[in-house]
Design a protein around this motif. Structure first.
Motif, PDB file in Angstrom:
ATOM      1  N   LEU A 116       0.882  -1.165   0.000  1.00 19.26           N
ATOM      2  CA  LEU A 116       0.000   0.000   0.000  1.00 19.26           C
ATOM      3  C   LEU A 116       0.920   1.215   0.000  1.00 19.26           C
ATOM      4  O   LEU A 116       1.827   1.316   0.818  1.00 19.26           O
ATOM      5  CB  LEU A 116      -0.884  -0.027   1.251  1.00 19.26           C
ATOM      6  N   PHE A 117       0.726   2.105  -0.966  1.00 15.26           N
ATOM      7  CA  PHE A 117       1.598   3.271  -1.109  1.00 15.26           C
ATOM      8  C   PHE A 117       0.745   4.505  -0.866  1.00 15.26           C
ATOM      9  O   PHE A 117      -0.176   4.790  -1.626  1.00 15.26           O
ATOM     10  CB  PHE A 117       2.202   3.278  -2.523  1.00 15.26           C
ATOM     11  N   ASN A 118       1.067   5.206   0.219  1.00 17.28           N
ATOM     12  CA  ASN A 118       0.220   6.328   0.655  1.00 17.28           C
ATOM     13  C   ASN A 118       0.960   7.651   0.472  1.00 17.28           C
ATOM     14  O   ASN A 118       2.067   7.822   0.956  1.00 17.28           O
ATOM     15  CB  ASN A 118      -0.155   6.100   2.134  1.00 17.28           C
ATOM     16  N   VAL A 119       0.333   8.565  -0.261  1.00 12.93           N
ATOM     17  CA  VAL A 119       0.918   9.893  -0.452  1.00 12.93           C
ATOM     18  C   VAL A 119       0.442  10.788   0.685  1.00 12.93           C
ATOM     19  O   VAL A 119      -0.758  10.967   0.864  1.00 12.93           O
ATOM     20  CB  VAL A 119       0.488  10.497  -1.813  1.00 12.93           C
ATOM     21  N   TRP A 120       1.394  11.318   1.465  1.00 10.75           N
ATOM     22  CA  TRP A 120       1.012  12.085   2.657  1.00 10.75           C
ATOM     23  C   TRP A 120       1.919  13.291   2.846  1.00 10.75           C
ATOM     24  O   TRP A 120       2.962  13.412   2.203  1.00 10.75           O
ATOM     25  CB  TRP A 120       1.080  11.192   3.906  1.00 10.75           C
TER      26      TRP A 120
ATOM     27  N   GLU B  55      -3.524  10.417  -1.207  1.00 11.65           N
ATOM     28  CA  GLU B  55      -3.892   9.426  -2.218  1.00 11.65           C
ATOM     29  C   GLU B  55      -3.248   8.106  -1.823  1.00 11.65           C
ATOM     30  O   GLU B  55      -2.178   8.095  -1.219  1.00 11.65           O
ATOM     31  CB  GLU B  55      -3.397   9.867  -3.603  1.00 11.65           C
ATOM     32  N   THR B  56      -3.922   7.025  -2.169  1.00 15.32           N
ATOM     33  CA  THR B  56      -3.432   5.713  -1.762  1.00 15.32           C
ATOM     34  C   THR B  56      -3.473   4.748  -2.942  1.00 15.32           C
ATOM     35  O   THR B  56      -4.488   4.657  -3.624  1.00 15.32           O
ATOM     36  CB  THR B  56      -4.293   5.164  -0.601  1.00 15.32           C
ATOM     37  N   PHE B  57      -2.364   4.080  -3.170  1.00 14.92           N
ATOM     38  CA  PHE B  57      -2.272   3.100  -4.252  1.00 14.92           C
ATOM     39  C   PHE B  57      -2.118   1.704  -3.650  1.00 14.92           C
ATOM     40  O   PHE B  57      -1.439   1.534  -2.647  1.00 14.92           O
ATOM     41  CB  PHE B  57      -1.034   3.378  -5.118  1.00 14.92           C
ATOM     42  N   ILE B  58      -2.762   0.721  -4.269  1.00 12.76           N
ATOM     43  CA  ILE B  58      -2.536  -0.674  -3.911  1.00 12.76           C
ATOM     44  C   ILE B  58      -1.753  -1.305  -5.063  1.00 12.76           C
ATOM     45  O   ILE B  58      -2.151  -1.199  -6.228  1.00 12.76           O
ATOM     46  CB  ILE B  58      -3.862  -1.428  -3.698  1.00 12.76           C
ATOM     47  N   ILE B  59      -0.620  -1.932  -4.708  1.00 15.71           N
ATOM     48  CA  ILE B  59       0.300  -2.453  -5.725  1.00 15.71           C
ATOM     49  C   ILE B  59       0.458  -3.955  -5.535  1.00 15.71           C
ATOM     50  O   ILE B  59       0.627  -4.429  -4.402  1.00 15.71           O
ATOM     51  CB  ILE B  59       1.661  -1.730  -5.596  1.00 15.71           C
TER      52      ILE B  59
ATOM     53  N   GLN C  78       3.700  -8.059  -8.592  1.00 17.78           N
ATOM     54  CA  GLN C  78       4.512  -7.744  -9.777  1.00 17.78           C
ATOM     55  C   GLN C  78       4.863  -6.262  -9.877  1.00 17.78           C
ATOM     56  O   GLN C  78       5.513  -5.856 -10.840  1.00 17.78           O
ATOM     57  CB  GLN C  78       3.766  -8.135 -11.058  1.00 17.78           C
ATOM     58  N   GLY C  79       4.395  -5.488  -8.912  1.00  9.69           N
ATOM     59  CA  GLY C  79       4.661  -4.059  -8.983  1.00  9.69           C
ATOM     60  C   GLY C  79       3.720  -3.326  -9.930  1.00  9.69           C
ATOM     61  O   GLY C  79       4.062  -2.288 -10.477  1.00  9.69           O
ATOM     62  N   VAL C  80       2.513  -3.903 -10.114  1.00 13.76           N
ATOM     63  CA  VAL C  80       1.508  -3.247 -10.962  1.00 13.76           C
ATOM     64  C   VAL C  80       0.490  -2.553 -10.053  1.00 13.76           C
ATOM     65  O   VAL C  80       0.035  -3.130  -9.068  1.00 13.76           O
ATOM     66  CB  VAL C  80       0.795  -4.281 -11.871  1.00 13.76           C
ATOM     67  N   ILE C  81       0.166  -1.300 -10.389  1.00 14.82           N
ATOM     68  CA  ILE C  81      -0.835  -0.563  -9.619  1.00 14.82           C
ATOM     69  C   ILE C  81      -2.203  -1.169  -9.906  1.00 14.82           C
ATOM     70  O   ILE C  81      -2.613  -1.274 -11.052  1.00 14.82           O
ATOM     71  CB  ILE C  81      -0.834   0.931 -10.001  1.00 14.82           C
ATOM     72  N   ARG C  82      -2.911  -1.574  -8.842  1.00 13.17           N
ATOM     73  CA  ARG C  82      -4.194  -2.239  -9.046  1.00 13.17           C
ATOM     74  C   ARG C  82      -5.373  -1.385  -8.611  1.00 13.17           C
ATOM     75  O   ARG C  82      -6.511  -1.647  -8.990  1.00 13.17           O
ATOM     76  CB  ARG C  82      -4.208  -3.579  -8.297  1.00 13.17           C
ATOM     77  N   HIS C  83      -5.095  -0.381  -7.787  1.00  9.78           N
ATOM     78  CA  HIS C  83      -6.196   0.442  -7.281  1.00  9.78           C
ATOM     79  C   HIS C  83      -5.640   1.778  -6.842  1.00  9.78           C
ATOM     80  O   HIS C  83      -4.531   1.854  -6.328  1.00  9.78           O
ATOM     81  CB  HIS C  83      -6.857  -0.259  -6.087  1.00  9.78           C
TER      82      HIS C  83
END
Lengths: 151, 177
Positions: free
Chosen positions: B64-68, B138-142, B145-150
């Motif tokens: 989970l990659f969170n922009v803060w 903003e929050t990304f789920i990866i 394989q390192g592909v952004i899924r959400h």
């Protein structure tokens, strides 16, 4: 002699002006491109402004990025693609023609067609009403009313 | 007789469109990055500037990659949920500290708890542009394989975690490498 001198000087000046004018047009070309690109892109923070108009921080960053890419020699379409690949087609004030945007592009014409069709049908039905002859009974009614009004 | 119902039908069709429009968030714009590999980048890590944080960090696990940022008030609202998610070990939580002061960011994490395995420091916001960031948080789920899924834009709520994020994370855990 004096005259020849001034002619030479005049030509020299003319050349000077044309030479110095060249980089000037290049600068204004660059500025034109810069401004036209900024006006094509929507700011996602305040969605109804372009990144040229918006004061949002992101718009400032994106303006700087556009400028940097222009200086590095990127073409206009490269810059537009750069933005669309990161922020989506929504940033483009002129959405591309894709299967998803077909309705957006041609929807208004479809509605115009429907409107014209309805108009034509209404006009035709009115005309056919107008050309229908009166029955005997109706003629008598009309005459009765006319007679009454003459009295 | 039917033609008298046409305006009624048109009315309800139009009303239907408008009602669905009411419940849509106009600020949530679907990202073209979903389904694509994470953008390439190298940034310093928050706690150790010498160590680089790059996209290879996401390989081989669900992240989970969170922009803060500390200046982002909405981030404070979702912070406890990130701590909770991180503690549960169900997903590896990473952060992108966006256009922030490093010292402020460190103090903030000491004070509120640090859910991040690592935070990348994006002081200029340039990497943020590559991630299509336009509204923190903003929050990304990866995936593995390192592909952004959400991509989630705005504050994460308990509801978002239970209904969207956790089911997706579990699904991604079950996917093979």
């Amino acid at each position: 002699m004096n005259r020849a001198c001034s002619i030479v000087l005049g030509f020299g000046l003319l050349i000077c002006i044309t030479v110095s004018a060249k980089p000037l047009t290049a600068v204004s070309d660059f500025e034109d491109r810069y401004h036209s690109i900024l006006n094509e892109l929507r700011c996602l923070v305040c969605q109804n402004q372009t990144i040229a108009e918006s004061n949002a921080d992101l718009a400032k960053d994106l303006r700087a990025e556009v400028k940097k890419m222009l200086l590095e020699g990127a073409t206009d379409s490269e810059i537009i693609d750069f933005m669309a690949s990161r922020y989506g087609d929504f940033v483009l004030y002129r959405p591309p023609l894709k299967p998803r945007t077909l309705l957006l592009w041609f929807g208004p014409f479809i509605f115009l067609g429907i409107g014209l069709l309805v108009l034509a049908l209404v006009l035709r039905s009115q005309r056919s009403v107008g050309s229908m002859p009166l029955t005997e009974e109706e003629k008598m009614q009309v005459n009765a009313i006319l007679d009454k009004s003459e009295d | 007789m039917f033609k008298y119902f046409i305006p009624v039908i048109v009315f309800f069709a139009l009303a239907g469109f408008l009602v669905t429009g009411l419940y849509k968030d106009p600020t949530a714009v679907s990202s073209p990055l979903v389904g694509k590999p994470v953008p390439q980048f190298t940034l310093p890590k928050l706690w150790d500037n010498e160590i680089e944080f790059s996209e290879s960090e996401f390989a081989g696990k669900v992240s989970l990659f969170n922009v803060w940022a500390t200046w982002c008030l909405a981030c404070r609202q979702e912070h406890p949920l990130l701590v909770e998610l991180s503690n549960s070990k169900v997903v590896t939580v990473y952060g992108l500290n966006y256009k922030d002061e490093i010292s402020e960011a460190r103090r903030y994490l000491v004070e509120h708890g640090d859910p991040f395995e690592a935070s990348a420091v994006d002081a200029t916001g340039r990497v943020g542009i590559d991630w299509g960031v336009y509204g923190v948080p903003e929050t990304f789920i990866i995936d593995k394989q390192g592909v952004i899924r959400h991509k989630h834009i705005g504050v994460i709520t308990q509801n978002d975690v239970q209904l969207t994020l956790l089911p997706l994370i579990r699904q991604l855990h079950n996917e093979s490498m």
